[in-house]
Design an enzyme around this catalytic site. Sequence first.
Site, short mmCIF file in Angstrom:
data_model
loop_
_atom_site.label_atom_id
_atom_site.label_comp_id
_atom_site.label_asym_id
_atom_site.label_seq_id
_atom_site.Cartn_x
_atom_site.Cartn_y
_atom_site.Cartn_z
NE ARG A 92 2.37 6.01 9.18
CZ ARG A 92 1.36 5.24 8.83
NH1 ARG A 92 1.58 4.07 8.26
NH2 ARG A 92 0.12 5.61 9.05
CG ASP A 124 1.55 5.03 4.76
OD1 ASP A 124 1.15 3.87 4.97
OD2 ASP A 124 2.70 5.43 5.04
CG HIS A 171 -0.17 0.17 2.52
ND1 HIS A 171 0.53 -0.86 3.10
CD2 HIS A 171 0.02 1.23 3.34
CE1 HIS A 171 1.10 -0.44 4.22
NE2 HIS A 171 0.81 0.84 4.39
CG HIS A 203 5.13 1.16 2.87
ND1 HIS A 203 4.63 2.34 2.39
CD2 HIS A 203 4.54 0.98 4.07
CE1 HIS A 203 3.78 2.86 3.26
NE2 HIS A 203 3.70 2.03 4.30
C1 SIN Z 1 3.47 1.47 7.46
O1 SIN Z 1 2.74 0.76 6.79
O2 SIN Z 1 3.48 2.69 7.33
C2 SIN Z 1 4.38 0.86 8.50
C3 SIN Z 1 5.53 0.16 7.92
C4 SIN Z 1 6.27 -0.66 8.95
O3 SIN Z 1 5.80 -0.81 10.08
O4 SIN Z 1 7.35 -1.15 8.63
#
Ligand code: SIN
Length: 282
Positions: free
Chosen positions: A273, A100, A98, A258
């Site tokens: 994050r 974000d 995805h 990602h």
């Molecule tokens: C995310 O999807 O923004 C998190 C990625 C992660 O936890 O590595």
Amino acid sequence: MKVQQLSCALGAELVGVDLGEAVRNDDLFGEIRAQLLKHRVLFLRNQQFSRAEHVAFASRFGALEDHPVAGSDPEHPGLVRIYKRPDQPNDRYENCWHSDTTWREAPQFGAVLRCIECPPVGGDTMWANMALAYERLPDTVKAQIADLRARHSIEASFGAAMPIEKRLALKAQFPDAEHPVVRTHPDTGEKVLYVNGFTTHFTNFHTPARVRYGQDANPGAADLLRYLVSQAYIPEFQVRWRWEPNSVAIWDNTATQHYAVMDYAPCHRKMERAGIVGSVPY
Ligand code: SIN
């Protein structure tokens, strides 16, 4: 600053950089931003900054926003906690490629993710270069998708496991967003393939040019969407990063997708994050 490219597709590690200093140093911040647009995801190790500095650094790119489902640090709004215990059956959400918040009208510009705690092995994150994925599409597919638009839904993703009243309330707050299937990057002007795990369907596929009989619409549209979403799975478009506590990733959310690999049960993983507000895709 030393810049070490990590794969042919995308990703570079910055060595000799202190992100705490980049909060105060305009030249250093400008260089990091330029490297981000070039490599699409940047990685750094041993960043010993505080939560306040994490927020301050990410805020240099733009305003931060919380997540309606994942909670934030109570003392640091904008710093979303991604604390995972995959031994808990309801804590498995990350397994999806995805970009974000594409379920927002204005999806995030990017994010700064720091590892607080990680398993001794496993729990890597992978990124895919979606500008490269677009570039490598066959010309016939590029022509087919040039004017297509698609819906992105928080209801059908984060909301799906909620009781119906809660899911409908989430949908009322964040109605499904519609975005072009091929987005133009606002900084680089590149074309980017812009469908992912939050995308539910095309909104303008069903036209006489594409659909001779109603029967053409599906599975025709669904097959095409599945094919486009699957481009992120191609290893030639990817980079994979192994975490340590105080490692940081900074990514361009327009040009990448990602996937956080959840292979580490019964270990836990804690990430924080800072998500940066973006602009409406065109
Ligand atoms: C995310 O999807 O923004 C998190 C990625 C992660 O936890 O590595």
